[in-house]
Scaffold this motif. Structure first.
Motif: not given
Lengths: 660, 540
Positions: A70-78, A82, B481, A142, B484, B487, B333-334, A200, B491
């Motif tokens: 699943f997605t750990w974190m997302a912000a902007g381009d990043l 997991f 963990i 990460v 998302a 966020l 944004v980040e 990354l 966003e």
């Protein structure tokens, strides 16, 4: 079966084991004494993943598989998922971690018997395996970093496991903070890579590296390497590892020898494509590796604590691996990671078995009221243990010969390959290759000497503890000797997966083809001119002789004279020996140059500054305002006469101003 | 699900509860009604979380908005205007979550004057929620000041030995900042009203952001706003009220102070300073980023120097909020997303640290770390939660603190506004220092052998305390963990905000250039006009 599901299982099971023993033990005190249950669950949660890993290995078809959970974190381009990656490199590492780890879990069920913190120990150990698997299986930097810091945490918890002794906790703090210094560099490397490449995950990184400018690449690789020096205890961040021996011995075997400390090598191998495009930094890596190998080996010769010898030996061997990385032989570094995991885990567990029995001697001494203090880890009060502990002795000897590089034992193949690659690098026109080859040879001699010294002082000669005629140590239980035998077997034959290229044109060098073949994840430096076959044979013969010579020499010295021979060495080398014995005084230097100024500056400089200057100014404004109002209030007297006088005075003043 | 006035209910339910506690007779009735109201508010606020749809743009109007007519004669466009968008949703959730936790933490800690305490606590919650929900800056200001009064009494009456000094300092310091902001706000209301509201003074956030302020006017207005918020955050060197306030405040006060009151400062920077004054904000970005980074390192080092556990945690806040401010002024944004989530994370992990230190204080009546030692043996559960909170606070991946710090740093590093890898390197060194001071605290208080009888016989966590800590611990892991989904709530709003800032910044620059070129063509005409068109106070 679905490999994606299986790999998730591999990662999840140790976490479940950790949660089971940890949370149950924390909230249900009755659980803490169920040693059988705790040990079985913990061991199974590593053994099952090992079996799964073997299955995955057997069915692996050479194509990397990525399991995104699943997605750990997302912000902007990043976007960080997991996601876990099954390929040659991660499979091999997973098998090492769960295989050696499983054996060490089994060993620990015996070793930790009766300890109050039995439940805690296995919870931490399982948690460690979980973190380590994230480190090697993560599909992006990460998640790798999650494992990276996770193993650091477990290392902290396990070094300070016996927390009632503050010395252990201090060692734990030191390990964590030194690792964090490395992690700082790791983070900075990630920031650079993300700025330059915009992602990354490994696929994007390896594909995007070619578009990076040279200075960014150099910085990124240098910072990654500094990160690696923290975790893998290299100069300048190596001093935490010897202190880390404060933890229970199985921890030293698992974390501080076989697995965690090799993660720096894994990191560089995983990013080998990027590392190869920073030749300047590779030179740095090779030199630092060689230097660390040499420095640690010289210290190891002077140590009397059996675990300290092994700790410095580990640092030295890791130095070899970085040396290999620095000459572009990443797969050889991983090869040595593997053989080292076998023989060093065996050596540490063997030392644990020895310490276990010496504790017994200690207890006997105390019971008889002899009034002797005995340091169960000091080799000067051991000797002749081989008689009482045949299994421990035999396995320790096999591993000693393996690490010394005696032909046909596993360490011979991997270490010789490292030396050969260094030589080849020099032969290819890189001066640094010759240099590190030379240092490697000297270190090989030292390795043979200090390991033989340790073996002889422990197992051969006469018994040196008090009342040795009446008090006898005994061999450890099966749960401890079984892992020893298995590891010793691997230490003996494990090198056969990497038959040198001089035989059958390298066709038998399985590990080379597996890790660095077509479509395999590990890149390598491409040599231009090949070393002639005769010279290659010559090199093999030379390093074999060096190893045999070292073993023979040390055997002769220490079997006849025992620990007393150290004094001769000391007399012979004088100041140099004192430097080795004093561990090059690096700890003292760090303490004086960094720790004390920083902490002292905080306590005696910044804290008063904050109180008296920053806050003083604020309070001054307050007091000034209050003072001014106290003064000014006298104007408001309430006496009409003075108000009238003021008005008159004001009118006159205004009039004068207007007229003039 | 569409409950009318949901946002307003969440804001004013605690105030209604305050009336109940005021009318309650017995101690337990007061406590239970306070707890009931805060729990109820939390559950109602879940409706906000579910009702808010990040896919719907809040560029022109917030979601779940409640809007009144103007309060004043037609000359003033001041309204009751609250609503939810991506920037305030999670902060409101954090406030309603901490509500019951603060009440429970005060259960035994507060031993005198229960009625006014719980009443003030509930009024305070209304104030804080209102601050976050307000879309009228005048309303914002009222709520902002409303939080001061209850907090003043909470510190001043139920605080430690030096409580009056700390309370006064807290109020005066904040008030200095907010009064300056009031001046700026009035000026802004007129200036914007002239252009975007047909000459009528306005405090409507949407109208204010639509006003493209000339660059020359932005500088000092920005600074007045930013100073008020910098004091609140607190940003170095305006931080010295914080350790005093924290140390003296009762546990509940500390939790609410660290958890949400400080966030009013960082939130204000995001909500007002950035979109109102984009050019000035970017011009001063480096200044604020440098102060933030000084705060990160300075706060950490001064924290290390403390022997008072609560003061250590207080200084750690200075350090942690430095990260948030850095993320705000990096304009990516980040980093801004990181700052948003870090505000929540800090509230959770530092809140937990204050709770635990408070629990120890309740047991031993000392905050000096030297009076503890070896607690891991006597109170294993408390130790577990302490270490978990410490690790979260130190930014261990897998726990919440890492997510915010990582996003902030990774975003700040690529920021073109800051463009300073060295500065980010200094900021990143904060992760080393955090380990230094936090592990030092654990070392002194929890490891080693017990050398005091009081520590030996110390009681481990009881059910009430577990009920306080478990939700926070769960959130540390969940936000660690799986951040998302959270966020994702902010966003779109963050993106919109940054895009708006960028287009406003360019428009203002173009406008300034245009004026300059006019000045070049007809110098005498502009010279005559200048005093009227431009503000006499310029930033240059």
């Amino acid at each position: 079966m679905d490999p994606e599901l299986l790999i998730e299982l591999v990662i999840l099971l140790p976490l479940l084991g950790a949660a089971f023993n940890g949370l149950l033990g924390l909230f249900q005190p009755a659980h803490r004494t169920r040693e059988k249950l705790i040990g079985t669950v913990a061991t199974a949660m590593v053994a099952i993943p090992f079996l799964i890993a073997v299955y995955l290995f057997a069915t692996f078809d050479g194509e990397a598989i990525v399991a995104t959970v699943f997605t750990w974190m997302a912000a902007g381009d990043l976007t960080v998922n997991f996601a876990f990656r099954i390929d040659q490199l991660s499979l091999l590492m997973t098998m090492i971690i769960t295989g050696v780890g499983g054996l060490i879990h089994l060993y620990s069920t015996g070793y930790m018997h009766g300890d109050d913190g039995y439940w805690r120990f296995f919870a931490y150990l399982n948690l460690f395996i979980f973190a380590m698997l994230n480190l090697v299986l993560g599909n992006n930097l990460v998640v790798l970093f999650l494992g990276w810091e996770g193993v650091g945490l477990c290392s902290y918890l396990l070094i300070g496991f016996w927390y009632k002794d503050l010395k252990n906790s201090a060692a734990a703090n030191k390990a964590f903070i030194m690792n964090r210094i490395g992690d700082f560099a790791f983070l900075m490397a990630m920031f650079i890579l993300f700025r330059e490449i915009g992602a990354l995950d490994f696929d994007s990184l390896l594909a995007g590296a070619s578009s990076m400018d040279q200075s960014s690449i150099n910085w990124a690789v240098l910072l990654l390497f500094i990160g690696a020096t923290g975790k893998s205890a290299q100069i300048p961040l190596f001093t935490w590892l010897p202190d880390a021996m404060a933890g229970p011995t199985p921890v030293s075997a698992l974390i501080h020898a076989a697995t965690m400390v090799t993660s720096g090598l894994y990191l560089l191998a995983r990013l080998s494509v990027i590392v190869l495009s920073a030749p300047v930094i590779m030179t740095v890596i090779a030199v630092v590796g060689a230097l660390t190998a040499l420095v640690a080996a010289t210290i190891a010769i002077t140590q009397n604590d059996i675990k300290k010898v092994l700790a410095y030996s580990t640092i030295s061997q890791l130095g070899y691996m970085f040396l290999a990385t620095g000459v572009g032989a990443f797969y050889v570094a991983i090869f040595h990671v593997m053989t080292h995991a076998f023989f060093k885990a065996c050596l540490f567990l063997g030392s644990g078995s020895v310490i276990h029995s010496m504790h017994h001697v200690e207890h006997e001494l105390a019971k008889d009221g002899h009034g002797h203090e005995l340091d169960a880890q000091d080799m000067r009060t051991m000797g002749g243990l081989g008689k009482y502990m045949p299994a421990t002795r035999m396995t320790f000897l096999i591993s000693t010969l393996a690490i010394a590089g005696i032909p046909l034992f596993s360490g011979f193949f991997s270490k010789d390959e490292i030396l050969f690659k260094a030589f080849e690098f020099g032969y290819d026109g890189h001066l640094v290759g010759w240099l590190v080859y030379g240092v490697g040879i000297v270190t090989a001699l030292l390795t043979a000497v200090y390991m033989t010294r340790a073996y002889v002082l422990t197992f051969e000669g006469e018994e040196r503890w008090p009342h040795a005629d009446t008090i006898h140590p005994h061999e450890s239980p099966w749960s401890m000797t079984t892992p020893l035998w298995i590891l010793a077997g691997l230490a003996a034959v494990g090198g056969l997966v990497g038959i040198p290229a001089v035989i059958a044109h390298g066709d038998l060098n399985w590990i080379h083809h597996f890790l660095a073949g077509d479509q395999a994840p590990v890149a390598e430096y491409a040599v231009h001119g090949h070393v002639p076959v005769a010279l290659e044979w010559g090199l093999i013969a030379f390093s074999s002789l060096i190893a045999l010579f070292g073993v023979g020499l040390a055997w002769k010295w220490y079997s006849t004279e025992g620990p007393a021979f150290d004094e001769k060495l000391s007399a012979r080398f004088g100041g140099l020996y004192r430097l080795w014995k004093g561990k090059y005084f690096v700890d003292e230097a760090y303490d004086r140059a960094i720790v004390r100024p920083l902490i002292g500056g905080a306590i005696h400089g910044l804290a008063p500054f904050d109180k008296y200057v920053v806050d003083g100014l604020v309070n001054f404004v307050g007091f000034f305002t209050r003072g001014a109002s106290f003064t000014l209030r006298y104007i408001q007297t309430g006496i009409v006469h003075s108000y009238a006088a003021a008005i008159v005075f004001g009118v006159i003043l205004l009039g004068w101003l207007m007229l003039s | 699900m569409n409950i009318p006035f949901l946002t307003s209910i969440v804001i004013f339910l605690p105030l209604a509860g305050a009336v109940v506690t005021m009318l309650s007779k017995s101690e337990s009735a007061i406590k239970w009604s306070a707890l009931g109201v805060t729990v109820l508010t939390f559950f109602v606020s879940i409706g906000l979380y579910l009702g808010f749809d990040p896919a719907i743009s809040t560029a022109t109007v917030p979601q779940l908005a409640d809007l009144s007519g103007s309060w004043f004669p037609a000359r003033f466009d001041i309204k009751y205007f609250v609503g939810i968008d991506g920037l305030n949703l999670l902060l409101i959730m954090l406030t309603t979550l901490l509500g019951p936790i603060v009440v429970l933490s005060s259960w035994n800690y507060i031993s005198k004057s229960h009625k006014p305490y719980y009443t003030l606590l509930l009024i305070l919650q209304t104030g804080v929620t209102g601050v976050f929900a307000a879309f009228d800056i005048f309303l914002f200001y009222i709520f902002f000041e409303l939080t001061l009064i209850p907090m003043y009494f909470i510190i001043g009456i139920w605080g430690g030995e030096n409580r009056v000094y700390a309370a006064l300092k807290f109020v005066l310091y904040t008030l200095v900042g907010s009064l300056l902001m009031l001046v700026a706000l009035i000026y802004l209301g007129y200036a914007a009203g002239d252009v975007v509201n047909a000459g009528v003074f306005t405090t409507d956030w949407y109208k204010l952001v639509s006003f493209n302020m000339p660059i020359e006017m932005q500088g000092w207005l920005f600074l007045l706003f930013a100073l008020a918020f910098a004091i609140k955050v607190p940003l170095f060197p305006f931080h010295t009220w914080l350790p005093d306030a924290h140390v003296q405040a009762p546990t509940g006060g500390s939790v609410i102070l660290a958890g949400v009151l400080l966030k009013m400062g960082t939130y204000g920077l995001v909500r007002f300073c950035l979109p109102f004054f984009p050019n000035a904000a970017q011009e001063y970005a480096m200044t604020f980023a440098v102060l933030a980074v000084i705060g990160i390192i300075y706060g950490a080092l001064v924290a290390r120097a403390q022997s008072d556990a609560k003061k250590l945690v207080a200084y750690s806040s200075v350090s942690h909020l430095g990260f948030v401010v850095l993320g705000i002024f990096a304009f990516t944004v980040e980093s801004l997303q990181g700052a948003m989530i870090q505000m929540i994370n800090h509230g959770i992990s530092t809140g937990a640290l204050f709770l635990i230190v408070g629990m120890l204080y309740e047991r031993r009546h000392t905050r000096d770390m030297g009076d503890y030692g070896g607690l891991a043996s006597s109170v294993p559960m408390l130790t577990f939660f302490m270490i978990l909170s410490v690790l979260a606070s130190a930014g261990l991946p897998g726990l919440n603190g890492f997510v915010g710090e990582f996003l902030i740093l990774v975003g700040s590093f690529k920021s073109t506004v800051l463009d300073s890898p060295i500065l980010i390197a200094f900021a990143t060194s904060g992760v080393i220092l955090a380990a230094v001071y936090l592990l030092h605290m654990v070392y002194r208080m929890f490891w080693g052998t017990i050398d005091r009888e009081e520590n030996e016989s110390m009681k481990d966590l009881n059910r009430r305390e577990l009920a306080l800590l478990i939700p926070l611990a769960v959130l540390m892991v969940v936000l660690g963990i799986a951040p998302a989904p959270f966020l994702a709530k902010s966003e779109p709003a963050v993106k919109e905000l940054l895009e708006m800032i960028e287009s406003k910044r360019i428009a203002a620059e173009v406008a300034a250039e245009l004026r300059n070129s006019v000045a070049y063509v007809a110098p005498e005409a502009v010279e005559a006009d200048e005093p009227e068109v431009l503000s006499p106070i310029t930033t240059h």
